[in-house]
Design an enzyme around this catalytic site. Structure first.
Site, PDB file in Angstrom:
ATOM      1  N   TYR A 167      28.359 -11.209 -30.504  1.00 37.90           N
ATOM      2  CA  TYR A 167      27.776 -10.025 -31.138  1.00 37.90           C
ATOM      3  C   TYR A 167      28.109  -8.749 -30.363  1.00 37.90           C
ATOM      4  CZ  TYR A 167      25.365 -13.147 -34.296  1.00 37.90           C
ATOM      5  OH  TYR A 167      25.103 -14.080 -35.263  1.00 37.90           O
ATOM      6  N   LEU A 180      36.537 -16.790 -38.443  1.00 41.23           N
ATOM      7  CA  LEU A 180      35.792 -16.742 -39.711  1.00 41.23           C
ATOM      8  C   LEU A 180      34.369 -16.199 -39.521  1.00 41.23           C
ATOM      9  CD1 LEU A 180      37.013 -20.045 -41.415  1.00 41.23           C
ATOM     10  CD2 LEU A 180      37.343 -17.721 -42.274  1.00 41.23           C
TER      11      LEU A 180
END
Lengths: 180, 180
Positions: free
Chosen positions: B160, B128
């Protein structure tokens, strides 16, 4: 005791001769303007967070420090949406010259991020960058901001460290994403 | 050919049963809302950059991920001054539950900076967070932003990196200053 004999270039007496009156300073540069005398320079430098910018002059400054050209319309909008813009001018009654700049974005309550810190190369190395940061931080503190951040280029990391900035706290790393 | 026999939990047929109609989605969550079905969960999750937040619920979420308490009035003002706020709700017709959040500050033309990316720990590890970032980046791209930045905590640097973010380009380091 006033000792005129000790008056010399760079000393306080000499400074007063070229000092801008408070009224003129506010009229020319805005409410929170601050003048500063640099070593060996008879005329004051002025910091301001409210004097407006000539966009062409600003772009010339940013290009002088080696940054890429950006569309002026985009720059104008980015400035309009910035939290704070600080300019540094070499004072001249009729033609003040923009020699330094920095701006902040942020929400103004939790975070502020500093961008585009620039000093014209001709004036670098004389402490004006440090003064510019001090002025900028004073402006931010007036707003009650709790945390300020910036992305330091490799060659200015020492500059920020000396001014008390914490580099990569808790192992934080900066991450960038660029549009194609 | 419609093969009802192949319909199974998690498959597209099952998804359609619980899919929110476009009209209801817009009414409940705003114009750019987007629903997403997660593995093994019959009800949709909804991303939105225009549904307003219950500040208490938002603070509870941010505290659930371990962040310090902040004065609600300050949080409200920070949100009002943010460029973009994205929420992730576990859909329920009468009581949608906020389980994810992220926001951006910036000038909207040159720079945007992402802050406060949070997924409720109960829902972490199921993708998510990645979906939330995708939704956020789509919203930013719609605005034509050229560069997005963030300060990645040590434990999410890999997260990231996997999504294509460039860590410390050209030796950049993040610098923080905190008010006393």
């Amino acid at each position: 005791m006033i000792n005129i004999g000790k008056k010399k270039i760079g000393g306080p007496g000499w400074r007063n001769q070229n000092r801008i009156s408070d009224e003129l300073l506010k009229n020319l540069y805005g409410q929170q303007a601050s003048q500063y005398f640099n070593q060996g320079d008879p005329n004051p430098f002025v910091f301001s967070d409210s004097r407006s910018f000539d966009l062409i002059e600003l772009e010339q400054l940013l290009q002088a420090v080696g940054w890429g050209r950006r569309p002026l319309r985009r720059v104008k909008r980015a400035l309009d949406n910035s939290l704070l813009k600080v300019g540094l001018w070499k004072h001249d009654k009729s033609f003040p010259r923009l020699i330094g700049f920095a701006r902040c974005t942020g929400d103004g309550f939790i975070d502020a991020t500093i961008w585009d810190v620039a000093i014209n190369p001709v004036y670098q190395g004389s402490g004006l960058g440090k003064q510019l940061m001090s002025y900028l931080m004073r402006s931010l503190k007036r707003e009650g901001i709790k945390r300020v951040t910036l992305f330091a280029d490799a060659d200015v990391i020492i500059f920020y460290k000396r001014q008390g900035w914490v580099l990569e706290p808790k192992g934080n790393k900066c991450a960038f994403w660029y549009s194609n």
